[in-house]
Design an enzyme around this catalytic site. Structure first.
Site, PDB file in Angstrom:
ATOM      1  N   CYS A  50     -17.290 -49.119  41.455  1.00 29.51           N
ATOM      2  CA  CYS A  50     -18.571 -49.139  42.188  1.00 29.51           C
ATOM      3  C   CYS A  50     -19.261 -47.787  42.345  1.00 29.51           C
ATOM      4  O   CYS A  50     -20.352 -47.578  41.841  1.00 29.51           O
ATOM      5  CB  CYS A  50     -18.365 -49.756  43.570  1.00 29.51           C
ATOM      6  SG  CYS A  50     -17.659 -51.401  43.507  1.00 29.51           S
ATOM      7  N   HIS A 104     -23.201 -46.735  46.841  1.00 31.05           N
ATOM      8  CA  HIS A 104     -21.934 -47.108  47.470  1.00 31.05           C
ATOM      9  C   HIS A 104     -21.886 -46.375  48.810  1.00 31.05           C
ATOM     10  O   HIS A 104     -22.104 -45.179  48.861  1.00 31.05           O
ATOM     11  CB  HIS A 104     -20.755 -46.693  46.586  1.00 31.05           C
ATOM     12  CG  HIS A 104     -19.468 -47.293  47.026  1.00 31.05           C
ATOM     13  ND1 HIS A 104     -19.051 -48.550  46.633  1.00 31.05           N
ATOM     14  CD2 HIS A 104     -18.520 -46.827  47.875  1.00 31.05           C
ATOM     15  CE1 HIS A 104     -17.889 -48.820  47.209  1.00 31.05           C
ATOM     16  NE2 HIS A 104     -17.555 -47.791  47.961  1.00 31.05           N
TER      17      HIS A 104
END
Length: 520
Positions: A50, A104
């Protein structure tokens, strides 16, 4: 008067979508978007995890330039003060807004989703996001667990909702505001599902009877897979339902019936996501903005569903690196509609099986690092300059290349075989390729192989995807000075797409491929 941008990024979504030829999934709203878009069937993330992937495509720089391979540094401090895509739009007069998981969260975006650099207003996070990993899944015994497979009754959830439902509501609220104040906007909406836990409204299970769910076509660990390449799916092992299976580390395998349940729930989560995307695009129609808003739909990386005996992301295989990528550009990928006509009417995944085909499809190999220059060009902004070889001191530049030049070709029935390489492309045989990479702490799978911290990285797997091959070398890496030693090869992989589309037969050690190796 420039176009607005609606940028939809999904967490851990591989292209299991009708518009990508998946026969099982119900994704009518994303398929409808595809039918008005140019769809890239060969798009790849730069790292299948991510934070590194998102920082890479939001800055337009590769992980070796952001120096983020884990979750624990902020590029502006640790690498260079790079401008981001939303920041560039903001500096060009756009109102930039973030809803859900775009950057993120955490230190890798300065605990602020890079606000105020990237966003005009503070980013929105759904209030129920904090319950994602709590015990909210009802087991057979009626007790609550923190499971991987987690269909829920939404009315029993905290605040009777789920994070992606809240994100859709907020995005619609912001679109209604933009209708009134008439400013150009860049709205990024980040959806959580199908990221684990596979927690979604239980009615979506009805779409996928278990007897229709198969195992992966290649659910075993390939004989010639180097151990360093394998990811031991540590994150799913920590969920209560997987833990109870007591599967051996690192290769498993999971019991067949449970593999089927994971696949079933992944598909159900995709249909739940499709419903959210449908409601969002329907709202774009409602506020009358679908005629002057570019819509981009993509994911941060894919997710293995049992292929190669692997689950989750954390690898260089296509199943982990390949992402959906489509662009709807008013007047370019679809003809303009008359006032009051709808481009994106909401389609109920429970009743619609459409089989819509993409407006245009490109088989070109493209990379997410190219999103920044591509969106700049589509919106009529100056395309950021190409980065010099070392660009740590350069605030605004891109290591990707605009892929707008492929848009028109994709709509003609026959795409030009090779329209050459721009000087900005990484090429083999005059054909652009996609580069991905993945770090490992050791040559064999161990507890931190999926997510090594920077200081523990000993090996970097650099991977190249051409139209015809996937070629990966695992080389020594020094995390203190961020250097890879290509003379220190620990292992290699070579797969031929045409004869081995699932990447099960590694032919790296077959000496017959000398000429090809030199090229790659």
């Amino acid at each position: 008067d420039g176009m607005n941008v609606l940028f939809i990024v999904v967490d851990d979504l591989r292209p299991v979508l009708g518009c990508y030829g998946d026969k099982l999934v119900r994704s009518p709203n994303i398929d409808q978007l595809a039918s008005r878009s140019v769809v890239f069937s060969n798009a790849y993330a730069q790292q299948a995890i991510c934070a590194p992937s998102r920082v890479s495509f939001l800055t337009g720089r590769r992980p070796d330039t952001t120096r983020l391979y884990d979750f624990y540094s902020y590029w502006r401090v640790h690498a260079g003060n790079y401008s981001t895509m939303p920041q560039y739009f903001k500096e060009n007069g756009y109102v930039t807004m973030s809803v859900g998981k775009v950057f993120h969260p955490g230190v890798s975006s300065n605990y602020s989703d890079d606000y105020p650099y990237s966003w005009s207003i503070p980013p929105f996070h759904p209030s129920t996001e904090k319950y994602e990993n709590d015990k909210t899944c009802r087991g057979k015994d009626g007790k609550l667990y923190a499971n991987l497979v987690c269909p829920v009754d939404v009315t029993e959830m905290p605040s009777s909702t789920l994070p992606d439902i809240q994100s859709t509501e907020e995005a619609i609220h912001l679109l209604n505001g933009m209708k009134v104040n008439k400013q150009k906007f860049f709205l990024a909406v980040g959806y959580h599902k199908p990221h684990i836990p596979l927690r979604y409204p239980q009615e979506f299970l009805k779409l996928y009877p278990l007897e229709n769910i198969t195992l992966a076509p290649d659910p075993w660990v390939p004989v010639r897979l180097p151990a360093v390449a394998y990811n031991p799916w540590t994150d799913i092992r920590q969920r209560d339902d997987v833990k109870a299976l007591n599967v051996s580390f690192p290769y498993g395998p999971l019991p067949d019936d449970f593999q089927r349940q994971i696949r079933q729930s992944y598909y159900a989560a995709v249909s739940y996501l499709d419903m959210q995307v449908g409601l969002l695009l329907n709202a774009l129609d409602d506020v009358g903005l679908s005629n002057n808003t570019i819509v981009v739909f993509t994911a941060d990386h894919g997710w293995s569903l049992g292929e190669h005996g692997e689950w989750a992301k954390y690898s260089n295989f296509d199943v982990a690196t390949r992402v959906p990528l489509m662009f709807y550009v008013p007047g370019m990928t679809a003809s303009s509609v008359r006032q009051g006509e709808r481009l994106f009417p909401y389609l109920d995944p429970f009743s619609h099986i459409l089989g819509l085909v993409p407006q245009g499809r490109s088989k070109r190999v493209v990379e997410l690092v190219s999103l920044f220059p591509t969106l700049a060009e589509l919106a009529g902004l100056r395309v950021p300059p190409v980065c010099p070889k070392a660009s740590f001191h350069v605030t605004l530049c891109t290591e990707g290349t605009s892929i707008v030049r492929y848009f028109n070709a994709s709509r003609g029935k026959v795409e030009e075989e090779k329209d050459g390489c721009e000087d900005t492309d990484v090429c083999v045989n005059e054909e652009p390729v996609a580069l991905s990479q993945y770090p490992r702490p050791a040559d064999t799978p161990q507890w931190n192989s999926d997510k090594p911290k920077l200081k523990d990285i000993k090996i970097m797997g650099y991977s190249m995807r051409t139209v015809d091959y996937r070629y990966t070398v695992w080389v020594g890496f020094n995390p203190n000075n961020f250097s890879a030693n290509f003379k220190d090869v620990h292992a290699g992989e070579l797969y031929v797409v045409e004869t081995d589309p699932n990447q099960d037969y590694n032919i790296y050690n077959n000496t017959a491929h000398g000429v090809l190796f030199q090229k790659l």
